[in-house]
Design a protein around this motif. Sequence first.
Motif, short mmCIF file in Angstrom:
data_model
loop_
_atom_site.label_atom_id
_atom_site.label_comp_id
_atom_site.label_asym_id
_atom_site.label_seq_id
_atom_site.Cartn_x
_atom_site.Cartn_y
_atom_site.Cartn_z
N LYS A 1 31.95 2.54 13.38
CA LYS A 1 31.06 3.23 12.43
C LYS A 1 30.41 4.44 13.08
O LYS A 1 30.29 5.51 12.47
CB LYS A 1 30.00 2.26 11.91
CG LYS A 1 29.16 2.83 10.78
CD LYS A 1 28.25 1.77 10.20
CE LYS A 1 27.45 2.32 9.01
NZ LYS A 1 26.58 1.29 8.42
N MET B 1 32.69 7.54 13.32
CA MET B 1 32.77 8.34 12.10
C MET B 1 31.45 9.06 11.81
O MET B 1 31.45 10.21 11.35
CB MET B 1 33.16 7.46 10.92
CG MET B 1 34.44 6.69 11.13
SD MET B 1 35.81 7.75 11.65
CE MET B 1 36.07 8.71 10.16
N SER B 2 30.35 8.40 12.06
CA SER B 2 29.05 9.02 11.81
C SER B 2 28.88 10.28 12.65
O SER B 2 28.37 11.31 12.17
CB SER B 2 27.93 8.02 12.10
OG SER B 2 26.67 8.61 11.90
N GLY C 1 30.70 13.29 11.28
CA GLY C 1 29.91 13.96 10.25
C GLY C 1 28.77 14.79 10.82
O GLY C 1 28.39 15.82 10.25
N ALA D 1 37.45 2.80 8.55
CA ALA D 1 36.14 3.46 8.54
C ALA D 1 36.29 4.80 7.85
O ALA D 1 37.36 5.42 7.88
CB ALA D 1 35.62 3.65 9.97
N TYR E 1 34.15 8.59 6.67
CA TYR E 1 33.02 9.51 6.54
C TYR E 1 33.31 10.43 5.36
O TYR E 1 34.35 11.08 5.31
CB TYR E 1 32.82 10.34 7.80
CG TYR E 1 31.78 11.44 7.57
CD1 TYR E 1 30.42 11.14 7.62
CD2 TYR E 1 32.17 12.72 7.24
CE1 TYR E 1 29.48 12.12 7.37
CE2 TYR E 1 31.23 13.70 6.98
CZ TYR E 1 29.89 13.40 7.04
OH TYR E 1 28.96 14.36 6.78
N THR F 1 28.68 7.16 5.99
CA THR F 1 29.69 6.46 6.79
C THR F 1 29.77 5.02 6.32
O THR F 1 28.74 4.34 6.20
CB THR F 1 29.33 6.51 8.28
OG1 THR F 1 29.22 7.87 8.70
CG2 THR F 1 30.43 5.84 9.11
#
Length: 567
Positions: free
Chosen positions: A209, A212-213, A216, A238, A240, A245
């Motif tokens: 997670k 992906m966060s 962003g 996962a 975004y 996310t």
Amino acid sequence: MSTHDTPHVQELITLKTIAETLNESNALIPMLDVVIGKLLELTGLTTGWLFLVEEPGTHEFVAGRNLPPALRRENNEPMRCGSCWCLERYDDGRLKNAVNILNCKRLDNAVRYQWGETEGITHHATVPLRSGNRRFGVLNVAAPGKLHFSKEELALLESVAYQIGSAIERMRLYAAEQRRADMFARLGEYSGALGAYASQAVNRAELTKQVMSLIGRYFDWPAAALLEPAGNAVTLRALYSGGQTTLPHAQFPLAETARARFRKEAGSTDPLRAEDAQRLADHLAEEGWIPSVTRAVAVPLAVAGDSANGLLLVAYNPYRDSYRADLEVIEALAEHIGLTLQRFRLEENRRELARMDERNRLARDLHDSVSQTLFSLVMMSKGVGGMLAGEPNGPNSLLQDTIHDIQSLSQSALKEMRELIMQLRPPGLEEGLMTGLKQYGERLKLHVHSHISGIQELPRTVEEALWRIGQEALNNVSKHADTKEVTIALSLQNHEVELRIEDRGRGITRQRLNELTRHSVGLSSMRERAESLGGQFRLYSTYREGTIIEVQLPLVGKLTGNEGGNE
């Protein structure tokens, strides 16, 4: 200087002025507007406009000077919508040089639909913009009442258009280099942030997670996803998108072309073909996971010595050539993410091995010391009780009760100690994983049908992970499936092991399955156990038809520091 030379001098002045104007700025759109103004001023023409074309069938109206009211209506709507003869000729390759357009479709429509005053403009010259073999769009110029452009005028317009094309190429290269520098700087910041988080991450799901966060946070792509091919399907691990996310764990079919690619090039780090990546992005958009985009790149996460074939998919709407650097950054990003997840997985394996060693040591110590002592205490209390019962003067009631209590307490403590030892060191595995699962299912009053194929000694981390996952799956069958029939299949191969547990019970509705995927502790635990060893966990269920759980774990390159086998 003779009057015969005057037109040529004017041409040179025009070209010199245009060249100077083009070199005054690196801002493309404002520069094009100024250049059109200079060209009209130097040639005596009154009106000019320019379209940039990225792909056939699309165009962008970027600059215009002195357009008649009919073409300026509603914020230049006639220039921004629809095609025309000059763009159609440009798209199909017929527009190679400057030409006279006898009638302008946009102006014809303006007269036909009474959009407004055209100020006497009916014809224009059209010139393709290019630099070498690269084409960028078209330049149009016109004047009221002018129906024809001479060869000399068209030749001058071609020279100016070539200058503009060269300037566009230069500016786009500059923009691309600027973006490349910016993107690689962001990549460095991303790597530092991810490395710091990975060193403190608790589990793989949270790390994924965060992967992906951070995408962003540090990049301007509208959407990115981690995908994992699984047979004929893809699991969305996962995502975004839209500033959020999530960990969907959703599955959808994988196109045959992409399946062939994965089978043929497992472990490759080359990007997927553009059409396969776009197909994946389009499917995610159709399902509402991401917005519609015009371009997508999908790069495997595989790294040296790792057969994992997850994908990093990045979807975006490119703005001209400034996005040339994005593919380089996405490839580097995928490699970095792959290395980070691999390091985290190997560290998890190392910690798990250490925990297992400690648990086994503790189990042995308890068995060899405390358990044996308790057993001796039970035997001694029985012996003392027997001796008191045989006393000639009759047993001492108080003493005999005390000995009986000691015997009961020691037996209870011995039983609890044995259960604790069994928890530390899973029971049933001494006879093999399949035998252990079958016996466990039978203790739950299930009718277990077992199938096993292949002969392979399993590393202890793999065997225990499958044992724990199998226990959870069989418990779920016993509690929720409304059936006593269950099939367990174990497939052992050189490089991987697959465990499949299937029932034909009540199954799970799609809505309930989505809820369980997000919130079930049991399902999350099974998935995390599989993924911590670099494997895959999949659950298929159809309401009133049953449920299937599949677990695939690799046997090569994942479990460093493990000699294999059971203790």
